[in-house]
Design a protein around this motif. Structure first.
Motif, PDB file in Angstrom:
ATOM      1  N   GLN A   1       0.916  -1.210  -0.070  1.00  9.86           N
ATOM      2  CA  GLN A   1      -0.014  -0.182  -0.041  1.00  9.86           C
ATOM      3  C   GLN A   1       0.749   1.240  -0.020  1.00  9.86           C
ATOM      4  O   GLN A   1       2.134   1.142   0.654  1.00  9.86           O
ATOM      5  CB  GLN A   1      -0.837  -0.079   1.263  1.00  9.86           C
ATOM      6  N   VAL A   2       0.360   2.373  -0.804  1.00  2.00           N
ATOM      7  CA  VAL A   2       1.217   3.513  -0.843  1.00  2.00           C
ATOM      8  C   VAL A   2       0.844   4.459  -0.129  1.00  2.00           C
ATOM      9  O   VAL A   2      -0.707   4.792  -0.066  1.00  2.00           O
ATOM     10  CB  VAL A   2       1.435   3.858  -2.359  1.00  2.00           C
ATOM     11  N   GLY A  26       5.634   3.083   1.223  1.00  3.84           N
ATOM     12  CA  GLY A  26       4.992   1.817   0.558  1.00  3.84           C
ATOM     13  C   GLY A  26       6.104   1.080  -0.098  1.00  3.84           C
ATOM     14  O   GLY A  26       7.139   1.298  -0.375  1.00  3.84           O
ATOM     15  N   ASN A  27       5.450   0.074  -0.662  1.00  3.10           N
ATOM     16  CA  ASN A  27       5.991  -0.954  -1.857  1.00  3.10           C
ATOM     17  C   ASN A  27       6.071  -0.353  -3.108  1.00  3.10           C
ATOM     18  O   ASN A  27       5.319  -0.664  -4.010  1.00  3.10           O
ATOM     19  CB  ASN A  27       5.315  -2.244  -1.694  1.00  3.10           C
ATOM     20  N   ILE A  28       7.017   0.665  -3.245  1.00  2.00           N
ATOM     21  CA  ILE A  28       7.251   1.398  -4.523  1.00  2.00           C
ATOM     22  C   ILE A  28       8.183   0.724  -5.587  1.00  2.00           C
ATOM     23  O   ILE A  28       9.238   0.405  -5.265  1.00  2.00           O
ATOM     24  CB  ILE A  28       7.498   2.641  -4.205  1.00  2.00           C
ATOM     25  N   PHE A  29       7.844   0.473  -6.844  1.00  2.00           N
ATOM     26  CA  PHE A  29       8.658   0.176  -7.807  1.00  2.00           C
ATOM     27  C   PHE A  29       9.619   1.290  -8.578  1.00  2.00           C
ATOM     28  O   PHE A  29      10.772   1.368  -8.757  1.00  2.00           O
ATOM     29  CB  PHE A  29       7.982  -0.677  -8.942  1.00  2.00           C
ATOM     30  N   THR A 100       4.542   3.736  -9.571  1.00  2.00           N
ATOM     31  CA  THR A 100       4.482   2.198 -10.108  1.00  2.00           C
ATOM     32  C   THR A 100       4.724   1.383  -9.117  1.00  2.00           C
ATOM     33  O   THR A 100       5.732   1.517  -8.268  1.00  2.00           O
ATOM     34  CB  THR A 100       5.404   2.130 -11.135  1.00  2.00           C
ATOM     35  N   THR A 101       3.782   0.574  -8.743  1.00  2.00           N
ATOM     36  CA  THR A 101       3.801  -0.623  -7.958  1.00  2.00           C
ATOM     37  C   THR A 101       3.992  -1.977  -8.616  1.00  2.00           C
ATOM     38  O   THR A 101       3.464  -2.322  -9.521  1.00  2.00           O
ATOM     39  CB  THR A 101       2.936  -0.694  -6.970  1.00  2.00           C
ATOM     40  N   GLN A 103       2.928  -5.729  -8.725  1.00  2.00           N
ATOM     41  CA  GLN A 103       1.979  -6.583  -8.201  1.00  2.00           C
ATOM     42  C   GLN A 103       2.158  -7.922  -8.830  1.00  2.00           C
ATOM     43  O   GLN A 103       1.724  -8.149  -9.803  1.00  2.00           O
ATOM     44  CB  GLN A 103       0.318  -6.111  -8.302  1.00  2.00           C
ATOM     45  N   GLU A 109       0.920   1.360 -12.684  1.00  2.00           N
ATOM     46  CA  GLU A 109       1.074   2.762 -12.470  1.00  2.00           C
ATOM     47  C   GLU A 109      -0.239   3.592 -12.080  1.00  2.00           C
ATOM     48  O   GLU A 109      -1.212   3.168 -12.771  1.00  2.00           O
ATOM     49  CB  GLU A 109       1.680   3.374 -13.350  1.00  2.00           C
TER      50      GLU A 109
END
Length: 123
Positions: A1-2, A26-29, A100-101, A103, A109
Protein backbone atom coordinates in the motif's frame (compact mmCIF):
# COMPACT_ATOMS: atom_id res chain seq x y z
CA UNK A 1 0.00 0.00 0.00
CA UNK A 2 1.26 3.47 -0.91
CA UNK A 3 0.86 6.56 1.25
CA UNK A 4 1.91 10.17 0.77
CA UNK A 5 2.58 12.18 3.92
CA UNK A 6 2.75 15.97 3.69
CA UNK A 7 4.23 18.19 6.37
CA UNK A 8 5.23 21.82 6.72
CA UNK A 9 1.99 23.74 6.44
CA UNK A 10 0.99 26.44 8.89
CA UNK A 11 0.21 30.09 9.48
CA UNK A 12 2.60 32.74 8.21
CA UNK A 13 2.48 36.46 7.63
CA UNK A 14 2.53 37.92 4.14
CA UNK A 15 6.08 38.04 2.84
CA UNK A 16 7.10 35.03 4.89
CA UNK A 17 8.25 31.57 3.85
CA UNK A 18 7.23 27.96 4.35
CA UNK A 19 8.68 24.68 3.15
CA UNK A 20 6.38 21.77 2.41
CA UNK A 21 7.61 18.18 2.30
CA UNK A 22 5.91 15.06 0.97
CA UNK A 23 7.30 11.62 1.64
CA UNK A 24 6.09 8.55 -0.23
CA UNK A 25 5.81 5.34 1.78
CA UNK A 26 5.06 1.85 0.63
CA UNK A 27 6.07 -0.90 -1.73
CA UNK A 28 7.22 1.33 -4.58
CA UNK A 29 8.75 0.20 -7.85
CA UNK A 30 9.31 3.71 -9.22
CA UNK A 31 8.04 7.29 -9.05
CA UNK A 32 7.59 9.42 -12.15
CA UNK A 33 6.26 12.97 -11.97
CA UNK A 34 5.65 14.55 -8.58
CA UNK A 35 3.81 17.75 -7.94
CA UNK A 36 2.00 20.10 -5.65
CA UNK A 37 -1.57 21.24 -6.12
CA UNK A 38 -3.65 23.60 -4.03
CA UNK A 39 -7.29 24.32 -3.42
CA UNK A 40 -8.29 27.66 -1.96
CA UNK A 41 -11.65 28.42 -0.33
CA UNK A 42 -14.38 28.20 -2.94
CA UNK A 43 -11.89 27.44 -5.70
CA UNK A 44 -11.01 24.47 -7.85
CA UNK A 45 -7.85 22.49 -7.23
CA UNK A 46 -5.00 23.87 -9.34
CA UNK A 47 -1.47 22.86 -10.20
CA UNK A 48 1.20 24.82 -8.34
CA UNK A 49 4.37 23.09 -9.47
CA UNK A 50 5.54 19.78 -10.87
CA UNK A 51 8.84 18.00 -11.32
CA UNK A 52 9.80 15.00 -13.42
CA UNK A 53 12.00 12.16 -12.23
CA UNK A 54 14.82 13.81 -14.17
CA UNK A 55 14.35 17.16 -12.46
CA UNK A 56 12.50 19.15 -15.11
CA UNK A 57 10.19 21.62 -13.40
CA UNK A 58 6.98 23.40 -14.30
CA UNK A 59 5.28 26.22 -12.37
CA UNK A 60 1.98 28.00 -12.40
CA UNK A 61 2.46 31.59 -13.57
CA UNK A 62 1.24 33.04 -10.29
CA UNK A 63 4.01 31.33 -8.28
CA UNK A 64 6.94 31.64 -10.68
CA UNK A 65 9.91 33.32 -9.04
CA UNK A 66 8.51 32.74 -5.54
CA UNK A 67 8.13 28.96 -5.22
CA UNK A 68 10.71 26.25 -5.90
CA UNK A 69 9.94 22.57 -6.28
CA UNK A 70 12.64 19.95 -5.75
CA UNK A 71 12.86 16.24 -5.06
CA UNK A 72 15.18 13.73 -3.47
CA UNK A 73 14.71 10.47 -5.34
CA UNK A 74 16.72 8.50 -2.79
CA UNK A 75 14.28 9.57 -0.09
CA UNK A 76 11.11 9.40 -2.24
CA UNK A 77 10.46 12.98 -1.18
CA UNK A 78 9.31 16.13 -2.95
CA UNK A 79 9.63 19.62 -1.50
CA UNK A 80 8.01 22.98 -2.15
CA UNK A 81 9.88 26.03 -0.92
CA UNK A 82 7.47 28.95 -0.80
CA UNK A 83 8.87 32.47 -0.43
CA UNK A 84 7.27 35.91 -0.52
CA UNK A 85 3.94 34.37 0.40
CA UNK A 86 0.76 36.31 -0.29
CA UNK A 87 -2.70 36.03 1.26
CA UNK A 88 -3.94 34.61 -2.05
CA UNK A 89 -1.61 31.64 -1.54
CA UNK A 90 -3.86 30.52 1.29
CA UNK A 91 -5.09 27.04 0.44
CA UNK A 92 -4.87 23.37 1.25
CA UNK A 93 -1.79 22.07 -0.53
CA UNK A 94 -1.81 18.52 -1.86
CA UNK A 95 1.08 16.34 -2.94
CA UNK A 96 0.63 14.20 -6.05
CA UNK A 97 2.82 11.48 -7.52
CA UNK A 98 2.70 9.03 -10.38
CA UNK A 99 3.78 5.79 -8.74
CA UNK A 100 4.43 2.35 -10.13
CA UNK A 101 3.97 -0.62 -7.83
CA UNK A 102 4.81 -4.26 -8.43
CA UNK A 103 1.86 -6.62 -8.06
CA UNK A 104 3.21 -10.09 -8.59
CA UNK A 105 4.76 -10.10 -12.05
CA UNK A 106 2.81 -7.06 -13.13
CA UNK A 107 3.64 -3.36 -12.83
CA UNK A 108 0.78 -1.03 -12.09
CA UNK A 109 0.99 2.77 -12.38
CA UNK A 110 -1.46 5.24 -10.94
CA UNK A 111 -1.71 8.70 -9.42
CA UNK A 112 -1.62 9.02 -5.65
CA UNK A 113 -2.59 11.99 -3.49
CA UNK A 114 -1.66 13.10 -0.03
CA UNK A 115 -4.21 14.15 2.55
CA UNK A 116 -3.38 17.84 2.21
CA UNK A 117 -1.74 20.41 4.46
CA UNK A 118 -3.20 23.81 5.26
CA UNK A 119 -1.23 26.95 4.40
CA UNK A 120 -2.64 30.21 5.70
CA UNK A 121 -1.07 33.56 4.86
CA UNK A 122 -2.22 36.53 6.88
CA UNK A 123 -2.10 40.08 5.59
Amino acid sequence: QVQLLETGGGLVQAGGSLRLSCVVFGNIFSIKDMGWYRQGPGKQRELVAAITSGGITNYADRVKGRFTISRDNAKNTVYLQMNSLKPEDTAVYYCNAGITTAQGDLLHEMDYWGQGTQVTVSS
